[in-house]
Design a protein around this motif. Structure first.
Motif, PDB file in Angstrom:
ATOM      1  N   UNK A 187       1.400  15.145   1.959  1.00  0.00           N
ATOM      2  CA  UNK A 187       1.019  16.153   0.974  1.00  0.00           C
ATOM      3  C   UNK A 187       1.849  16.109  -0.307  1.00  0.00           C
ATOM      4  N   UNK A 188       2.834  15.221  -0.407  1.00  0.00           N
ATOM      5  CA  UNK A 188       3.700  15.171  -1.582  1.00  0.00           C
ATOM      6  C   UNK A 188       3.691  13.767  -2.157  1.00  0.00           C
ATOM      7  N   UNK A 189       3.403  13.651  -3.440  1.00  0.00           N
ATOM      8  CA  UNK A 189       3.438  12.363  -4.137  1.00  0.00           C
ATOM      9  C   UNK A 189       4.396  12.459  -5.318  1.00  0.00           C
ATOM     10  N   UNK A 190       4.928  11.309  -5.728  1.00  0.00           N
ATOM     11  CA  UNK A 190       5.871  11.255  -6.835  1.00  0.00           C
ATOM     12  C   UNK A 190       5.440  10.179  -7.820  1.00  0.00           C
ATOM     13  N   UNK A 250       5.712   3.971 -11.789  1.00  0.00           N
ATOM     14  CA  UNK A 250       5.552   3.682 -10.370  1.00  0.00           C
ATOM     15  C   UNK A 250       5.212   4.983  -9.657  1.00  0.00           C
ATOM     16  N   UNK A 251       4.493   4.871  -8.553  1.00  0.00           N
ATOM     17  CA  UNK A 251       4.091   6.031  -7.769  1.00  0.00           C
ATOM     18  C   UNK A 251       4.432   5.796  -6.304  1.00  0.00           C
ATOM     19  N   UNK A 252       4.808   6.862  -5.622  1.00  0.00           N
ATOM     20  CA  UNK A 252       5.152   6.800  -4.199  1.00  0.00           C
ATOM     21  C   UNK A 252       4.573   8.025  -3.510  1.00  0.00           C
ATOM     22  N   UNK A 295       0.824  -1.215   0.000  1.00  0.00           N
ATOM     23  CA  UNK A 295       0.000   0.000   0.000  1.00  0.00           C
ATOM     24  C   UNK A 295       0.862   1.272   0.000  1.00  0.00           C
ATOM     25  N   UNK A 296       2.147   1.137  -0.362  1.00  0.00           N
ATOM     26  CA  UNK A 296       3.071   2.273  -0.301  1.00  0.00           C
ATOM     27  C   UNK A 296       3.644   2.634  -1.662  1.00  0.00           C
ATOM     28  N   UNK A 297       3.813   1.637  -2.512  1.00  0.00           N
ATOM     29  CA  UNK A 297       4.344   1.864  -3.854  1.00  0.00           C
ATOM     30  C   UNK A 297       3.309   1.371  -4.862  1.00  0.00           C
ATOM     31  N   UNK A 298       2.805   2.288  -5.686  1.00  0.00           N
ATOM     32  CA  UNK A 298       1.836   1.932  -6.708  1.00  0.00           C
ATOM     33  C   UNK A 298       2.522   1.671  -8.037  1.00  0.00           C
ATOM     34  N   UNK A 299       1.843   0.958  -8.917  1.00  0.00           N
ATOM     35  CA  UNK A 299       2.423   0.668 -10.225  1.00  0.00           C
ATOM     36  C   UNK A 299       1.318   0.526 -11.264  1.00  0.00           C
ATOM     37  N   UNK A 300       1.719   0.715 -12.507  1.00  0.00           N
ATOM     38  CA  UNK A 300       0.805   0.567 -13.639  1.00  0.00           C
ATOM     39  C   UNK A 300       1.629   0.179 -14.856  1.00  0.00           C
ATOM     40  N   UNK A 301       1.150  -0.771 -15.635  1.00  0.00           N
ATOM     41  CA  UNK A 301       1.788  -1.117 -16.899  1.00  0.00           C
ATOM     42  C   UNK A 301       0.729  -1.461 -17.929  1.00  0.00           C
ATOM     43  N   UNK A 302       0.999  -1.068 -19.152  1.00  0.00           N
ATOM     44  CA  UNK A 302       0.061  -1.259 -20.264  1.00  0.00           C
ATOM     45  C   UNK A 302       0.866  -1.668 -21.483  1.00  0.00           C
ATOM     46  N   UNK A 303       0.393  -2.675 -22.201  1.00  0.00           N
ATOM     47  CA  UNK A 303       1.049  -3.109 -23.425  1.00  0.00           C
ATOM     48  C   UNK A 303       0.000  -3.591 -24.400  1.00  0.00           C
ATOM     49  N   UNK A 362      -2.100  15.530 -24.530  1.00  0.00           N
ATOM     50  CA  UNK A 362      -1.837  14.095 -24.637  1.00  0.00           C
ATOM     51  C   UNK A 362      -1.706  13.652 -26.084  1.00  0.00           C
ATOM     52  N   UNK A 363      -1.464  14.581 -27.007  1.00  0.00           N
ATOM     53  CA  UNK A 363      -1.467  14.245 -28.421  1.00  0.00           C
ATOM     54  C   UNK A 363      -0.227  13.461 -28.844  1.00  0.00           C
ATOM     55  N   UNK A 364       0.929  13.808 -28.283  1.00  0.00           N
ATOM     56  CA  UNK A 364       2.144  13.089 -28.671  1.00  0.00           C
ATOM     57  C   UNK A 364       2.224  11.753 -27.937  1.00  0.00           C
ATOM     58  N   UNK A 365       3.226  10.956 -28.279  1.00  0.00           N
ATOM     59  CA  UNK A 365       3.337   9.632 -27.680  1.00  0.00           C
ATOM     60  C   UNK A 365       3.902   9.707 -26.258  1.00  0.00           C
ATOM     61  N   UNK A 366       3.790   8.637 -25.469  1.00  0.00           N
ATOM     62  CA  UNK A 366       4.305   8.649 -24.096  1.00  0.00           C
ATOM     63  C   UNK A 366       5.805   8.938 -24.048  1.00  0.00           C
ATOM     64  N   UNK A 367       6.235   9.554 -22.955  1.00  0.00           N
ATOM     65  CA  UNK A 367       7.632   9.927 -22.769  1.00  0.00           C
ATOM     66  C   UNK A 367       8.025   9.653 -21.321  1.00  0.00           C
ATOM     67  N   UNK A 368       9.307   9.555 -21.101  1.00  0.00           N
ATOM     68  CA  UNK A 368       9.826   9.302 -19.760  1.00  0.00           C
ATOM     69  C   UNK A 368       9.796  10.594 -18.959  1.00  0.00           C
ATOM     70  N   UNK A 369       9.225  10.527 -17.742  1.00  0.00           N
ATOM     71  CA  UNK A 369       9.168  11.728 -16.903  1.00  0.00           C
ATOM     72  C   UNK A 369       9.204  11.355 -15.425  1.00  0.00           C
ATOM     73  N   UNK A 370       9.539  12.357 -14.642  1.00  0.00           N
ATOM     74  CA  UNK A 370       9.443  12.276 -13.184  1.00  0.00           C
ATOM     75  C   UNK A 370       8.606  13.462 -12.733  1.00  0.00           C
TER      76      UNK A 370
END
Length: 558
Positions: A218-221, A211-213, A159-167, A241-249
């Motif tokens: 009050x602060x999420x990443x 991944x999400x933390x 319940x501390x680290x969330x995740x999502x993956x899509x293919x 959201x028009x362009x393709x997915x990109x790596x971000x933080x």
């Protein structure tokens, strides 16, 4: 004493990760409209999150749903709210629906999940993704289609680290104008890299994951590959959201009535194309994008946001400071990069209406912006949006209207330095049209029955095209701002300059929900383009029928 300090340090560290974590809801305009609808009807902003930066977290949406007063809602609204709760059931406090006949007592125990497992350590939700579309375009002598198969997995650990993956894997033949757009840019809109499929199609993988933390209360990443969207409109002049997915933080801080979002991203600056315009192998050049947005609720009905962003052709540590003014940093570096500033707002009125807008400033010269001598200077570059939403039009339940106006002056989002234009993988980061355009959009949404909905979207474009590949009239973001402008001068640049184009798009769609997140869609599109270099109008008529599961419907409104 040493043992005490070690214990205290450990306790403080662990305490920062004691908050529940959540994946985000994919940005689907139909889905997100429901959330906006119930906030507007509620009269006041929801206390769970700001809507100016999308996508939303599932736990935040679940918290908001718990606050909705359903007493005065229609039967259709009650269905929609129940749908949203079932879709985010792991964060809803009240009991949500179970399937009446789950397969082998395991498959589809919950209407929203093909399979889930939930205990004190692991929470995982698995769903198939399907999209089957067939259609006919009057401009083509063959059937176009989409065949997508994939999987989406979300959840959390401890319940501390969330995740999502899509293919998903996809084979597509697009309508004629989307095919032309992809060929011009060398990229499939929203997906990027592609290979040929048959004589007229495209084949590509689509993948997202993060991944999400929860760093503190009050602060999420969030870190991973996905898309982001800023604003309340159908389009965004800041980040879409028009362009393709990109790596971000991304860091998101919510304190009091403030929401402060920092995004740092690595983008594809360009793509290597072969002799017939297909992406080919190689280490594609990169560029780096940083954005700060601060949103503030002024009272319970008015929100204003301010943003600043920088696009650089190489990473610089000074841009990783989350609370510094980028323009000052860029000056200290010798002004090598592209900085944009701007604002956005929304105002909810009378429990039924919302006004919203954006202003993105690319370049500003005071004397030329306000002075008559510098009127229509090529250095005055900005994008503008003004919009209006009306819920339950004339008290007709579940009849919603949205009107929107967008414009971008010539050369907005372009840049003179290499790899600094507002693009990712050769597609715009904001509006599909790029710049040098005016646009009006009207959307009517009507849901007469719980499972049946209609959508009519009308679009009018007025824009300027380039007379040839060498000339730059300011609309194509793949061109350098200083190249192809010889003889055009500094002044006299107006929206629509170049080859004048006018386009009308009408898109009518009916959707029926066969079961949770399984939709049958039928639609027809009309597209007419007139231009100075055309002897007669280009007219396209496109009809389609599709079946989709756990995926947003396609829009071809550009």
């Amino acid at each position: 004493m040493k043992r005490f300090l070690l214990s205290l340090t450990a306790s403080l560290f662990l305490s920062t990760f004691c908050f529940a974590q959540s994946a985000y809801i994919d940005f689907d305009r139909d889905y997100y409209h429901l959330i906006d609808r119930y906030e507007i009807l509620g009269g006041n902003f929801n206390s769970s999150f700001h809507t100016g930066y999308k996508p939303y977290r599932r736990d935040d949406v679940a918290d908001f749903l718990e606050t909705i007063d359903e007493q005065y809602m229609s039967k259709v609204d009650a269905f929609n709210i129940n749908f949203l709760k079932n879709d985010n059931w792991e964060f809803v406090e009240e009991e949500t629906d179970f399937s009446k006949k789950p397969l082998w007592k395991t498959i589809y125990k919950k209407p929203s999940d093909f399979y889930f497992h939930r205990d004190k350590v692991v929470d995982v939700h698995v769903n198939p993704v399907l999209y089957f579309r067939g259609g006919m375009d009057a401009e083509q002598d063959f059937m176009n289609f989409k065949n997508s198969r994939g999987i989406a997995i979300r959840g959390s650990v401890d319940r501390k680290v969330g995740f999502y993956t899509y293919l998903s894997t996809n084979e597509v033949i697009f309508p004629s104008w989307i095919d032309a757009y992809a060929k011009h840019n060398g990229a499939v809109p929203g997906e990027g890299f592609w290979k040929t499929y048959g004589d007229n199609g495209y084949s590509y993988f689509s993948a997202r994951g993060y991944v999400t933390v929860q760093v503190s209360k009050h602060i999420s990443a969030q870190m991973g590959h996905d898309r982001n969207f800023i604003g309340e409109g159908y389009r965004s002049m800041v980040l879409s959201d028009f362009s393709n997915p990109y790596m971000f933080f991304k860091l998101n801080t919510r304190v009091w009535k403030l929401q402060f979002t920092n995004t740092w991203a690595q983008l594809n600056a360009d793509v290597f194309l072969d002799g017939i315009g297909r992406p080919t192998d190689g280490r594609y050049p990169k560029k780096f994008f940083s954005l700060h947005r601060l949103g503030l609720n002024l009272g319970k009905k008015f929100n204003i946001g301010v943003f600043e962003s920088v696009m650089a052709n190489k990473a610089d540590w000074t841009y990783f400071n989350p609370i510094i003014f980028y323009r000052w940093v860029e000056h200290q570096l010798g002004t090598p990069d592209k900085v944009m500033l701007g604002t956005d707002f929304k105002w909810n009125v009378a429990n039924s209406m919302q006004f919203y807008g954006q202003f993105a400033l690319d370049e500003f010269v005071f004397g030329e912006f306000f002075g008559q001598d510098g009127k229509n200077s090529s250095r005055n570059k900005h994008g503008l949006q003004v919009g209006y939403k009306y819920i339950n039009v004339f008290n007709v339940s579940n009849l919603d209207l949205q009107l929107e106006y967008n414009q971008a002056r010539p050369y907005t989002y372009q840049e003179k330095e290499e790899y600094q234009a507002y693009t990712n993988y050769r597609t715009p980061l904001t509006h599909p049209r790029g710049a040098n355009f005016r646009e009006m959009i009207g959307i009517i949404r009507y849901q007469p029955l719980p499972k049946l909905s209609f959508n009519f979207t009308g679009v009018y474009h007025y824009y300027g095209g380039d007379p040839d590949e060498e000339t730059n009239m300011g609309g194509d973001l793949l061109k350098n701002r200083l190249e192809g402008t010889d003889g055009l001068g500094l002044y006299g640049h107006t929206i629509g300059q170049g080859v004048e184009n006018r386009m009308i798009i009408g898109n009518l769609r009916a959707s029926y929900m066969l079961r949770h997140n399984l939709f049958l869609d039928a639609g027809h599109s009309y597209r007419k383009r007139t231009a100075q270099n055309l002897d007669s109008p280009e007219v396209s008529q496109y009809s389609q029928l599709s079946l989709r599961l756990n995926i947003a419907r396609e829009d071809f409104n550009y």
